[in-house]
Design a protein around this motif. Structure first.
Motif, mmCIF file in Angstrom:
data_model
loop_
_atom_site.group_PDB
_atom_site.id
_atom_site.type_symbol
_atom_site.label_atom_id
_atom_site.label_comp_id
_atom_site.label_asym_id
_atom_site.label_seq_id
_atom_site.Cartn_x
_atom_site.Cartn_y
_atom_site.Cartn_z
ATOM 1 N N ASN A 298 0.809 -1.218 0.000
ATOM 2 C CA ASN A 298 0.000 0.000 0.000
ATOM 3 C C ASN A 298 0.846 1.275 0.000
ATOM 4 N N ILE A 299 0.244 2.329 -0.567
ATOM 5 C CA ILE A 299 0.898 3.636 -0.683
ATOM 6 C C ILE A 299 -0.080 4.700 -0.200
ATOM 7 N N ILE A 300 0.439 5.701 0.498
ATOM 8 C CA ILE A 300 -0.378 6.859 0.894
ATOM 9 C C ILE A 300 0.112 8.084 0.140
ATOM 10 N N ALA A 301 -0.834 8.818 -0.445
ATOM 11 C CA ALA A 301 -0.552 10.084 -1.118
ATOM 12 C C ALA A 301 -1.526 11.125 -0.563
ATOM 13 N N PHE A 302 -1.604 12.287 -1.218
ATOM 14 C CA PHE A 302 -2.374 13.396 -0.649
ATOM 15 C C PHE A 302 -3.351 13.991 -1.654
ATOM 16 N N HIS B 12 -5.540 8.276 0.187
ATOM 17 C CA HIS B 12 -5.237 9.708 0.182
ATOM 18 C C HIS B 12 -5.581 10.356 1.521
ATOM 19 N N ALA B 13 -4.768 11.332 1.880
ATOM 20 C CA ALA B 13 -4.954 12.090 3.120
ATOM 21 C C ALA B 13 -4.939 13.580 2.790
ATOM 22 N N ARG C 108 -6.427 27.195 3.097
ATOM 23 C CA ARG C 108 -7.737 26.560 3.028
ATOM 24 C C ARG C 108 -7.664 25.253 3.825
ATOM 25 N N CYS C 109 -7.527 25.336 5.103
ATOM 26 C CA CYS C 109 -7.297 24.136 5.915
ATOM 27 C C CYS C 109 -8.344 23.072 5.607
ATOM 28 N N PRO C 110 -7.916 21.903 5.113
ATOM 29 C CA PRO C 110 -8.877 20.867 4.725
ATOM 30 C C PRO C 110 -9.614 20.236 5.893
ATOM 31 N N VAL C 111 -9.145 20.464 7.100
ATOM 32 C CA VAL C 111 -9.856 19.935 8.270
ATOM 33 C C VAL C 111 -10.490 21.067 9.084
ATOM 34 N N CYS D 273 -3.871 17.572 9.869
ATOM 35 C CA CYS D 273 -3.917 16.853 8.590
ATOM 36 C C CYS D 273 -3.263 15.480 8.732
ATOM 37 N N LEU D 274 -2.164 15.418 9.461
ATOM 38 C CA LEU D 274 -1.467 14.149 9.622
ATOM 39 C C LEU D 274 -2.113 13.278 10.685
ATOM 40 N N ARG D 275 -2.834 13.894 11.598
ATOM 41 C CA ARG D 275 -3.599 13.105 12.558
ATOM 42 C C ARG D 275 -4.626 12.240 11.815
#
Length: 439
Positions: free
Chosen positions: A141-145, A179-180, A187-190, A201-203
């Motif tokens: 598995n791979i994580i991207a953003f 994706h995270a 524009r904070c995504p959270v 974001c990393l949480r």
């Protein structure tokens, strides 16, 4: 060519004729933001087929790092071409590829020794990184953003999450990609403030992905752009990359940094990740690495590049002419162009920021070196995206002799050749000012 000079209406008659020919034989998938038909380039200027001269703040999408047809690069290309054009580096040996590997090892943003895989483009470099991560870790598995752009071939496309049009109609994608949120603190995504956006974001990775979707010991790598390119020239806080490094080390994952657009001196350092002090495991490069010739490279520690012969290769990767162009490019970068990107970039960012007092449509100006994003909004409080306005401003710049491109949904990117002077930067700012005023 001394500066922008327009002789005809745009497009001119010769440009129109070539565009008509193009429409009959070239793929409809190309975007073509405005009707520029280049005839030649010199430094930071390009001339079209009708004799119109433009100041180039695109550099062919951040590719012509040393300017158009730098004489040192051209000389290196000619010299190598007269010796031999090709002898596949995956089956045989030649000095330009070996020397480039040595040069890149000396520059790499992580401890050596290193080995490099040579391809033809950024997407090929990222494909190699994905395959290597899976092979080395024995994980799938791979994580991207979100907002990421890593290429358009099927493996890298699975990581890409910049624009829907880049993915629509091509599924199913390579499995095992998650994706995270990326720390776009404007524009904070959270939904948080810039002070805690990066950490939250990393949480999401640890408290959502690792709890509900994928076990951390089954993740081979996290792939990240130090500065998001196609996603809008987004510069996250250093904390974002620091915490990302902590997560990958904690769970035994590789950290792959995609420096295809941000590398090769564009940000005032050879690699953008160097601004953060974070040491990656793998770095991918392309675009500005060879001043316009096709070359993509994946570099990692030698212990990681442990796959046996035949597991991955490329007929044209590390072409000797491209390697010669890259060696000349790296020399120019080291001897002054990286520093010029730092100095002129700071001047240009400051200049564009002064336009915020005049034009309310400019919501944010961000960047490092000569990788500058200008985000446009209809309202600074609501941050409603000025999408159609952005496209109009790009065209207004073209009509005035300045070449720029969009990035993300509503930003303009300024990514000129690294030879740009302060005077040329001021000219670009003046034209951008006029173009915005034309709205």
């Amino acid at each position: 060519m001394n500066g922008p000079a327009l002789k005809t209406a745009l497009p001119g008659p010769r440009a129109k004729a070539l565009i008509e020919r193009d429409a009959k034989v070239v793929s409809t998938s190309y975007t073509r933001d405005y009707p520029l038909v280049i005839a030649r380039g010199e430094g930071a200027l390009v001339e079209d087929v009708d004799g119109n001269v433009f100041l180039d703040c695109t550099a062919g999408i951040a590719v012509t790092s040393t300017g158009h047809s730098h004489p040192d690069v051209v000389a290196a290309i000619v010299e190598q071409s007269q010796k031999f054009l090709h002898m596949s580096g995956t089956d045989f040996y030649y000095e330009p590829q070996v020397r480039l590997g040595e040069e890149l090892s000396a520059l790499a943003p992580m401890p050596g020794p290193h080995r490099s895989f040579f391809g033809n483009s950024g997407t090929e470099a990222n494909e190699a990184a994905i395959k290597l991560a899976r092979y080395y870790t024995k994980r799938s598995n791979i994580i991207a953003f979100f907002g990421a752009f890593h290429g358009r071939s099927m493996g890298s496309l699975a990581l890409t999450a910049s624009k829907l049009t880049q993915r629509r109609g091509f599924g199913p994608f390579v499995p095992g990609v998650y994706h995270a949120p990326y720390a776009n603190c404007y524009r904070c995504p959270v939904g948080l403030s810039p002070d805690n956006c990066a950490a939250e974001c990393l949480r999401f990775i640890e408290e959502q992905l690792f709890v509900h979707l994928v076990a951390p010991d089954e993740v081979a790598a996290i792939v990240v752009e130090p500065i998001q390119g196609e996603g809008g020239y987004v510069v996250p806080p250093n904390l974002f990359h620091e915490r990302l490094r902590e997560i990958t080390r904690k769970f035994g994952m590789l950290l792959i940094v995609d420096e295809v657009q941000s590398g090769m001196g564009r940000t005032g350092k050879m690699f953008a990740i160097e601004h953060t002090g974070v040491v990656p495991d793998v770095v991918t490069m392309a675009k500005g690495i060879a001043s316009g010739l096709p070359l993509g490279v994946m570099t990692s520690r030698s212990e990681i590049v442990s796959w046996p012969p035949g597991t991955h290769a490329s007929t044209f990767g590390g072409n000797p002419v491209s390697c010669a162009a890259s060696l000349a490019t790296l020399k120019l970068l080291r001897e002054g162009l990286v520093k010029n990107a730092e100095v002129v970039g700071a001047h240009m960012i400051a200049g564009v920021k002064t336009l915020m007092d005049k034009h309310a449509i400019i919501g944010d100006v961000r960047g490092r070196g000569l990788m500058i994003g200008v985000e446009l909004v209809r309202d600074r409080q609501t941050k409603e995206r000025a999408t159609t306005e952005r496209d109009r401003i790009v065209h207004e710049c073209f009509k005035r002799g300045l070449l720029v491109l969009g990035a993300g949904q509503n930003a303009i990117r300024l990514s000129p050749p690294l030879i740009l002077t302060k005077e040329q930067a001021d000219t670009a700012i003046k034209i951008l000012d006029d173009a915005i005023g034309a709205l």
